[in-house]
Design an enzyme around this catalytic site. Structure first.
Site, PDB file in Angstrom:
ATOM      1  N   CYS A 195       0.830  -1.200   0.000  1.00 55.38           N
ATOM      2  CA  CYS A 195       0.000   0.000   0.000  1.00 55.38           C
ATOM      3  C   CYS A 195       0.870   1.259   0.000  1.00 55.38           C
ATOM      4  O   CYS A 195       1.730   1.411   0.869  1.00 55.38           O
ATOM      5  CB  CYS A 195      -0.896   0.003   1.234  1.00 55.38           C
ATOM      6  SG  CYS A 195      -1.857   1.527   1.398  1.00 55.38           S
ATOM      7  N   CYS A 198       0.123   3.324   3.478  1.00 57.02           N
ATOM      8  CA  CYS A 198       0.534   2.940   4.838  1.00 57.02           C
ATOM      9  C   CYS A 198       1.598   1.840   4.870  1.00 57.02           C
ATOM     10  O   CYS A 198       2.086   1.497   5.950  1.00 57.02           O
ATOM     11  CB  CYS A 198      -0.697   2.495   5.643  1.00 57.02           C
ATOM     12  SG  CYS A 198      -1.297   0.867   5.178  1.00 57.02           S
ATOM     13  N   CYS A 211      -6.303  -2.754   0.948  1.00 59.86           N
ATOM     14  CA  CYS A 211      -5.159  -2.681   1.850  1.00 59.86           C
ATOM     15  C   CYS A 211      -5.544  -3.336   3.178  1.00 59.86           C
ATOM     16  O   CYS A 211      -6.658  -3.137   3.673  1.00 59.86           O
ATOM     17  CB  CYS A 211      -4.767  -1.223   2.078  1.00 59.86           C
ATOM     18  SG  CYS A 211      -3.472  -1.077   3.332  1.00 59.86           S
ATOM     19  N   CYS A 214      -5.163  -0.061   6.020  1.00 62.78           N
ATOM     20  CA  CYS A 214      -5.860   1.231   6.027  1.00 62.78           C
ATOM     21  C   CYS A 214      -7.096   1.120   5.136  1.00 62.78           C
ATOM     22  O   CYS A 214      -7.487   0.040   4.743  1.00 62.78           O
ATOM     23  CB  CYS A 214      -4.933   2.377   5.587  1.00 62.78           C
ATOM     24  SG  CYS A 214      -4.549   2.397   3.829  1.00 62.78           S
ATOM     25  N   ASP A 330      18.968  -0.153 -19.397  1.00 61.26           N
ATOM     26  CA  ASP A 330      19.050  -1.265 -18.451  1.00 61.26           C
ATOM     27  C   ASP A 330      18.065  -2.358 -18.892  1.00 61.26           C
ATOM     28  O   ASP A 330      16.865  -2.120 -18.957  1.00 61.26           O
ATOM     29  CB  ASP A 330      18.690  -0.723 -17.062  1.00 61.26           C
ATOM     30  CG  ASP A 330      18.783  -1.764 -15.967  1.00 61.26           C
ATOM     31  OD1 ASP A 330      18.817  -2.969 -16.279  1.00 61.26           O
ATOM     32  OD2 ASP A 330      18.797  -1.366 -14.789  1.00 61.26           O
TER      33      ASP A 330
HETATM   34 ZN   LIG Z   1      -2.849   1.018   3.411  1.00 62.36          ZN
END
Ligand SMILES: [Zn+2]
Length: 406
Positions: A195, A198, A211, A214, A330
């Site tokens: 997430c 958070c 999530c 949160c 790359d």
């Molecule tokens: Zn979250």
């Protein structure tokens, strides 16, 4: 427009035309660059008075821009940067070349969204997806999402059309007051397991994601891809018939309809125009040579390779990889792609960095044959379909070789 802007616009058009006449591409970068040198505010002057949509994201923005321009075209002339010149020089050149149009639909490189939002004050911004790309120079995905969120907070009146299936896009758009969510599916999940709000894990089940730490979760989408069509916010289903392959392009078309709806275009009026869009800057182009039906697919980062495997028929497949400046230098991202879907197909490899690809395929247990030229590739496969999947400059090389012959 002020006199300086008029002069700058005229110089921009002329320089682009001269560059095209000299066979140096479509001239939009040099034309826009000169115009902005003469008048740094030129893009804002050219945008003034037009109703504008911007389209940004890691993948699908060129195609979605083309489809959205076709859909908005129901209303009248639309200016657009149809050749993928998606930085302010390209936008400046596209608007200068188009002259007075009431509408514009512009593809925007995700790093330039803030700058182009400030200059063009669009009505709509479409946010498609965010995933790893050009590892040597692109921002980390979460940093990009953070940048978008900050930018959108400075433009509270802009209507955001955003992908409900990409947690990074949702997080970027979540603070916007005016948001239309679309669901077009997302095959690539490897840049959104954590997430961005958070740091907790993100979980997924079927279409949903949330999530675990949160409140961030998938919003209820207003437009949803269903079978070979899209359900609009009224609940009506519209069949989408395209010349472009793959479910990903049905999703791009659905996004285009959602963008056009913000201009007042009804999906029933726009949907038939989407079928008129054929190949886009050579992408998806089909060419017949020596009895082989060759189809060109552009894939430039892990998420777009996954989509290319989905689009490609079960047929001999040529993979070509370069690592020149436009590709990113790359190639370690090749190890983020699972090439297992190619097992059981005849696989050929070419390009400047074919040996990087060889190592990856060997570890992935995908047998392959190395060829030095496109002609060798054609000779190595039986008559019938040949799928070609290439990254940016490798794609251009193959197009050039095909153009020379045809
Ligand atoms: Zn979250």
């Amino acid at each position: 427009m002020p006199l300086r802007a008029k002069v700058a616009s005229s110089v921009s058009r002329t320089a682009a035309a001269l560059s095209r006449a000299a066979g140096r591409g479509d001239g939009s970068v040099i034309g826009g660059w000169l115009g902005l040198k003469i008048d740094p505010e030129l893009l804002a002057h050219l945008a003034a008075g037009r109703t504008i949509a911007l389209v940004s994201g890691t993948n699908g923005k060129t195609t979605t821009t083309r489809l959205a321009a076709a859909a908005v075209g129901v209303l009248g002339p639309v200016a657009t940067n149809s050749f993928g010149a998606n930085m302010p020089t390209g936008h400046t050149s596209a608007l200068a070349k188009a002259g007075h149009t009431p509408y514009a639909v512009l593809e925007v490189d995700e790093h330039y969204l803030a700058q182009v939002l400030d200059a063009t004050e669009p009505r709509v911004v479409a946010l498609l997806n965010l995933s790893r790309d050009q590892l040597d120079r692109a921002k980390e995905v979460a940093m990009m999402a953070q940048g978008w969120q900050t930018t959108l907070a400075k433009h509270p009146d802009v209507h955001v059309v955003a992908n409900a299936d990409d947690p990074m896009v949702v997080w970027a758009a979540i603070g916007s007051a005016h948001t239309t969510w679309f669901s077009a599916g997302q095959r690539w999940h490897d840049d959104s397991w954590v997430c961005p709000e958070c740091g907790s894990p993100i979980e997924r089940a079927e279409d949903q994601w949330w999530c675990t730490g949160c409140t961030l979760r998938r919003p209820q989408p207003h437009w949803v891809v269903e079978d070979d069509g899209v359900v609009d916010p009224t609940g009506a289903w519209h069949k989408i018939v395209l010349q472009l392959p793959g479910r990903v392009n049905i999703g791009n078309a659905a996004t285009a309809l959602a963008v056009a709806a913000q201009f007042g275009v009804r999906p029933t009026d726009a949907v038939s125009r989407l079928g008129g869009v054929a190949s886009i800057a050579g992408r998806y182009a089909q060419v017949v040579r020596d009895g082989r039906g060759i189809r060109l697919l552009l894939a430039k980062n892990p998420a777009s390779w996954l989509e290319a495997f989905d689009m490609a028929d079960h047929a001999p497949t040529l993979l070509s990889i370069n690592a020149r400046d436009p590709d990113g230098l790359d190639t370690s991202w090749l190890f983020d792609v699972d090439f297992a879907p190619l097992r059981g197909r005849q696989v050929l490899i070419t390009g400047d960095r074919a040996y990087d690809l060889a190592v990856r395929l060997d570890i992935n247990d995908v047998p392959f044959q190395h060829v030095r030229t496109f002609s060798q590739a054609i000779a190595a496969v039986p008559p019938g379909r040949l799928e070609v999947i290439a990254n940016y400059t490798a794609f251009q090389d193959i197009r050039a070789e095909l153009d020379r012959v045809n």
